[in-house]
Scaffold this active site. Structure first.
Site, PDB file in Angstrom:
ATOM      1  CB  CYS A 342     -20.258  16.606   8.268  1.00 37.24           C
ATOM      2  SG  CYS A 342     -21.440  16.331   9.610  1.00 37.24           S
ATOM      3  CG  HIS A 427     -18.773  11.879   8.198  1.00 40.66           C
ATOM      4  ND1 HIS A 427     -17.832  12.867   8.107  1.00 40.66           N
ATOM      5  CD2 HIS A 427     -19.676  12.289   9.135  1.00 40.66           C
ATOM      6  CE1 HIS A 427     -18.126  13.834   8.958  1.00 40.66           C
ATOM      7  NE2 HIS A 427     -19.236  13.514   9.585  1.00 40.66           N
TER       8      HIS A 427
END
Length: 503
Positions: A342, A427
């Site tokens: 991310c 994630h």
């Protein structure tokens, strides 16, 4: 018919509210009770995406798993994601609605959300037999009581009995339990029905005189003394714990005979988010995970991970100031593995255009991946499913940055691999067992380590084992009959008022 309810409050942050709430949910679920967790307002950078694309705190997602139900935005209607010392992004019913200062939030916005919070709780109580609510911080934050929607403000609005948890491992548990009660108004005290002592080490009989004295002083019983147990911290709201470390089998302490340990260094960037991504790695036998901000320790590891962050540009500057950017660049030049997740993925790219999060404009990235990132006003919230390294992968996305991948040696989920550097927005991808093992095999090969992942490590099974241990803790060490009475009947009438300085 409205289901019962209970609020688990705590004398301090990290007293064990999240763990106790999850444990009560698992205990009730095993009894066949339809139970759901609830936290009116959560402040955390560890969040999760529900199946319908709502963002909630990860602790509530894990409590839902303990309850055996699918997490929804109803379980965490207000999520605050800090963006600095004084401002937070406000996520309402799973969607971001803006940035507010702490003063602005407590001066009016928080109180105005009480109706939304109580509506969500009422809906959960309508569809479940019981709802176990978690408070935040301490219910005795008297400077914030007028705008409270998560502790006694919620308890008063929904007529919830309250059990206060105190962490005896910190010391001063009797003072903190008494003091918390004494600072509350008579109306708030009327709902405080008892206490739980958490993280006790030693012979409980030595504690019993103090428990009786506390009951005499407050008129309220201690409903259980929960022993200290390692590895019971479900996905953390804060801190740097590896929550599965105490759950992993003994085989995880060392790799099979004749094989190397794989050493992983995670960079604790400012405003770090979803660092729980590395829990699945820590669950693998022979994998050692540590957080470090020292360039020499980053250089020494077999894999370096740059995790997510709520402040990508700020974290990028911090990497450069600490000499960590140079250490990552040297790793890449030497063909040693680096993984960005991310915000970490964004920092590894060539360029970042940010008029949303930091409003810094165009900033140069580390240049380790052929990726350009532009921050969009609308946040991406998704639960993607895909394939990488020949294995099925599930994950979730929470980001404003939109990545344009312009090359690389091979695709990697929504990102790419270039040399020994990998990057993705996903994630939770490492929780997919087959993919995690395939990735670790590639890392070991690039690092020159004789490491082979165990063929049978199931992250989901380890999570279930952990949640069962939480349920066991409540079932074996709490007065479950008393807890059931509170959930079904509410706080008993006639609880005495405890004035400050009563002893």
């Amino acid at each position: 018919m409205t289901g019962g309810g209970l609020l688990i409050a705590g004398t301090t942050s990290d007293a064990g509210k999240s763990v106790v709430t999850a444990g009560v949910c698992r205990w009730l679920a095993r009894k066949g009770v339809r139970v759901a967790p609830f936290k009116a307002q959560n402040m955390s950078l560890n969040s999760f995406v529900t199946r319908d694309g709502a963002e909630i705190g990860r602790a509530q997602a894990m409590q839902a798993a303990a309850a055996g139900v699918e997490p929804t935005a109803l379980m965490n209607p207000v999520l605050l994601k800090p963006g600095g010392d004084r401002t937070s992004q406000v996520v309402l019913l799973g969607r971001p609605v803006g940035e507010l200062s702490a003063r602005g939030y407590h001066a009016g916005r928080q109180e105005s959300l009480l109706g939304t919070v109580t509506d969500c709780l009422a809906e959960l109580r309508r569809t479940h037999d019981a709802v176990i609510c978690e408070g935040a911080g301490s219910p005795a934050e008297i400077n914030l009581r007028h705008s409270d929607i998560v502790n006694m403000g919620l308890a008063r609005a929904a007529s919830l009995p309250v059990v206060v948890v105190g962490d005896i491992d910190r010391g001063g548990v009797f003072a903190s339990l008494f003091g918390t009660t004494a600072l509350l108004s008579p109306g708030d005290q009327a709902l405080v029905a008892g206490y739980l002592v958490n993280k006790f080490r030693g012979d409980v009989t030595l504690l019993e005189p103090g428990l009786e004295m506390l009951r005499g002083l407050t008129g309220r019983p201690v409903l259980g003394v929960l022993p200290y147990a390692h590895g019971l911290g479900i996905d953390e709201e804060d801190g740097l714990r590896l929550s599965l470390r105490g759950t992993v089998r003994e085989s995880a302490v060392a790799p099979p005979h004749g094989r190397d340990v794989l050493r992983i260094a995670v960079v604790p960037v400012p405003l770090m988010s979803n660092f729980t991504d590395v829990d699945a790695l820590a669950a693998e036998p022979g994998v050692v995970v540590r957080f470090t901000d020292r360039p020499e320790e980053l250089a020494d590891a077999d894999l370096a991970i740059v995790p997510g962050t709520r402040g990508t540009v700020r974290a990028l500057a911090w990497l450069r100031e600490r000499g960590l950017a140079g250490a990552l660049a040297r790793r890449a030049a030497e063909g040693r593995p680096v993984l960005g997740i991310c915000g970490g993925f964004q920092m590894l790219g060539e360029r970042i255009e940010d008029e949303v999060e930091s409003r810094a404009g165009t900033v140069g990235g580390l240049g380790l991946l052929p990726v350009r990132v532009r921050f969009a006003a609308e946040k991406t919230l998704a639960r993607p499913v895909g394939e990488a390294l020949g294995e099925r992968v599930e994950g979730y996305e929470i980001h404003h940055g939109v990545a344009e991948v312009a090359g690389g040696d091979e695709p990697f989920l929504d990102g790419c691999r270039s040399g020994s550097v990998w990057g993705t927005h996903w994630h939770g991808s490492l929780e997919s067992d087959g993919f995690r093992r395939a990735f670790l095999r590639r890392v070991a090969a690039d690092a020159g380590r004789a490491f082979v992942p165990a063929p049978d490590t199931s992250f989901a099974a380890l999570r279930e084992e952990q949640l069962d241990r939480l349920g066991d803790l409540v079932e074996e060490h709490a007065d479950t009959a008393a807890l059931l009475r509170l959930i079904e009947d509410g706080a008993p009438a006639g609880l005495p008022f405890v004035p400050p300085g009563a002893p």
